[in-house]
Design a protein around this motif. Sequence first.
Motif, PDB file in Angstrom:
ATOM      1  N   TRP A 223      -4.152  20.151   5.746  1.00 50.79           N
ATOM      2  CA  TRP A 223      -3.831  18.837   5.187  1.00 50.79           C
ATOM      3  C   TRP A 223      -3.661  18.926   3.678  1.00 50.79           C
ATOM      4  O   TRP A 223      -4.197  19.801   3.006  1.00 50.79           O
ATOM      5  CB  TRP A 223      -4.906  17.808   5.524  1.00 50.79           C
ATOM      6  N   ILE A 224      -2.847  17.984   3.193  1.00 53.98           N
ATOM      7  CA  ILE A 224      -2.638  17.775   1.763  1.00 53.98           C
ATOM      8  C   ILE A 224      -2.901  16.304   1.504  1.00 53.98           C
ATOM      9  O   ILE A 224      -2.265  15.440   2.129  1.00 53.98           O
ATOM     10  CB  ILE A 224      -1.203  18.137   1.348  1.00 53.98           C
ATOM     11  N   ASN A 225      -3.837  16.011   0.615  1.00 55.85           N
ATOM     12  CA  ASN A 225      -4.222  14.630   0.336  1.00 55.85           C
ATOM     13  C   ASN A 225      -3.972  14.282  -1.122  1.00 55.85           C
ATOM     14  O   ASN A 225      -4.346  15.048  -2.023  1.00 55.85           O
ATOM     15  CB  ASN A 225      -5.712  14.401   0.628  1.00 55.85           C
ATOM     16  N   PHE A 226      -3.367  13.112  -1.345  1.00 53.40           N
ATOM     17  CA  PHE A 226      -3.254  12.518  -2.669  1.00 53.40           C
ATOM     18  C   PHE A 226      -4.242  11.364  -2.730  1.00 53.40           C
ATOM     19  O   PHE A 226      -4.112  10.400  -1.962  1.00 53.40           O
ATOM     20  CB  PHE A 226      -1.825  12.030  -2.924  1.00 53.40           C
ATOM     21  N   LEU A 227      -5.228  11.468  -3.622  1.00 57.17           N
ATOM     22  CA  LEU A 227      -6.351  10.538  -3.617  1.00 57.17           C
ATOM     23  C   LEU A 227      -6.484   9.765  -4.917  1.00 57.17           C
ATOM     24  O   LEU A 227      -5.986  10.181  -5.973  1.00 57.17           O
ATOM     25  CB  LEU A 227      -7.675  11.284  -3.386  1.00 57.17           C
ATOM     26  N   ASN A 233     -10.124   6.809  -1.853  1.00 51.93           N
ATOM     27  CA  ASN A 233      -9.051   6.380  -0.966  1.00 51.93           C
ATOM     28  C   ASN A 233      -7.944   7.434  -0.953  1.00 51.93           C
ATOM     29  O   ASN A 233      -7.580   7.980  -2.002  1.00 51.93           O
ATOM     30  CB  ASN A 233      -8.469   5.038  -1.424  1.00 51.93           C
ATOM     31  N   ILE A 234      -7.405   7.691   0.234  1.00 48.98           N
ATOM     32  CA  ILE A 234      -6.321   8.663   0.380  1.00 48.98           C
ATOM     33  C   ILE A 234      -5.012   7.884   0.453  1.00 48.98           C
ATOM     34  O   ILE A 234      -4.718   7.224   1.453  1.00 48.98           O
ATOM     35  CB  ILE A 234      -6.506   9.521   1.642  1.00 48.98           C
ATOM     36  N   ALA A 235      -4.231   7.971  -0.617  1.00 54.00           N
ATOM     37  CA  ALA A 235      -2.979   7.221  -0.673  1.00 54.00           C
ATOM     38  C   ALA A 235      -1.899   7.860   0.194  1.00 54.00           C
ATOM     39  O   ALA A 235      -1.047   7.169   0.745  1.00 54.00           O
ATOM     40  CB  ALA A 235      -2.503   7.126  -2.123  1.00 54.00           C
ATOM     41  N   PHE A 236      -1.949   9.189   0.317  1.00 52.77           N
ATOM     42  CA  PHE A 236      -0.932   9.897   1.099  1.00 52.77           C
ATOM     43  C   PHE A 236      -1.574  11.140   1.696  1.00 52.77           C
ATOM     44  O   PHE A 236      -2.094  11.997   0.986  1.00 52.77           O
ATOM     45  CB  PHE A 236       0.249  10.265   0.205  1.00 52.77           C
ATOM     46  N   GLN A 307      -2.586   4.874  -9.684  1.00 51.71           N
ATOM     47  CA  GLN A 307      -4.018   5.172  -9.742  1.00 51.71           C
ATOM     48  C   GLN A 307      -4.346   6.487  -9.028  1.00 51.71           C
ATOM     49  O   GLN A 307      -5.480   6.974  -9.093  1.00 51.71           O
ATOM     50  CB  GLN A 307      -4.829   4.032  -9.129  1.00 51.71           C
ATOM     51  N   ILE A 308      -3.364   7.068  -8.345  1.00 51.66           N
ATOM     52  CA  ILE A 308      -3.564   8.362  -7.680  1.00 51.66           C
ATOM     53  C   ILE A 308      -3.746   9.437  -8.753  1.00 51.66           C
ATOM     54  O   ILE A 308      -2.892   9.597  -9.625  1.00 51.66           O
ATOM     55  CB  ILE A 308      -2.359   8.715  -6.790  1.00 51.66           C
TER      56      ILE A 308
END
Length: 324
Positions: A223-227, A233-236, A307-308
């Motif tokens: 997985w790749i998370n943009f937080l 919170n995980i935006a993507f 905000q990410i």
Amino acid sequence: MAFVAPPGYQPLYNPTIPYVGPISGGLRAGMSIYIQGKIQHHINRFHVNLQCGEFDGCDIAFHFNPRFDLWDKVIFNTFQNGAWEGEEKVKKMPFRKGEHFELVIVVNSEGYQVKVNGKEFHLFQHRMPLDRVCAIEIGGDVSIDTINLIGGMQGMGGGYPGGGMGGMGGGNMGYPGGNLPVMGLQPIFNPVIPYSDMIPGGMVSKRTIIIRGMVPYQADRFWINFLVGGSRNIAFHINPRIREGLVVRNCQIDGSWGDEETDLNFNPFQEGQYFEISIRCSEEKFKVYANGQHMCNFHHRLRPYNQINMLEVGGDVQLSYIHY
């Protein structure tokens, strides 16, 4: 519209060997040449030359020449005024027959620092001015997956497959709409998984993050998370599930996952395969490109998107580099 990488980030995929092509704008200290490929089982030798032209007999500022024989070694040299100069021999072999490799040539004020598979190998000091170097040539018993020049405003020209231009020549290319990533930031090579770090400057419109790696054999998922760092919170969330043949996208807000998205133009994540993905942020969505082709979009669900400020990568994956 075909995806074309921004200046300095135009990988050339699967060039025919022998290969010779221009380095538009030339080399400067702070740049790196990143080459990914595979050594042939029947190898005798191969070479990488940084040249002062694209013709036979031109001066060669940097000659890198692994030789597989009874005394495996790597030769470094220059070729000037029709003659080879004094060899530098490193009597050890960082490559293995039949195996993939990553070769990085870091250009600094002192010379060419060579790294193989993430390890320092040799520094070859400059014998010729950097500004004379204008081409790269590769030959011998080797197959090349990608060639990429990073860390500079001028690129190696060319484009991704389907980009309308072959090789690394070409002119001053850019993203659709002229959008460029933040320049001057050096890539993070061989990041350890799980990886977590702040995104320098946060995620803003027209920002692109490039991730290159490989899916190991027997991989299940990664997985790749943009937080958002403060709230977590995980935006993507990008979640390749190798065994299921899916690439799931989602977001998680206040601990709750939203609706999954699984539609794709194609799936680049296969066991034993290298990949390069570019995640570009716009006002409305993330646009994801893989190996030069548009893979999918993900519209912002968490706003404001600026905000990410964190990136996380985990699971069954090996990364070569991350470029913010």
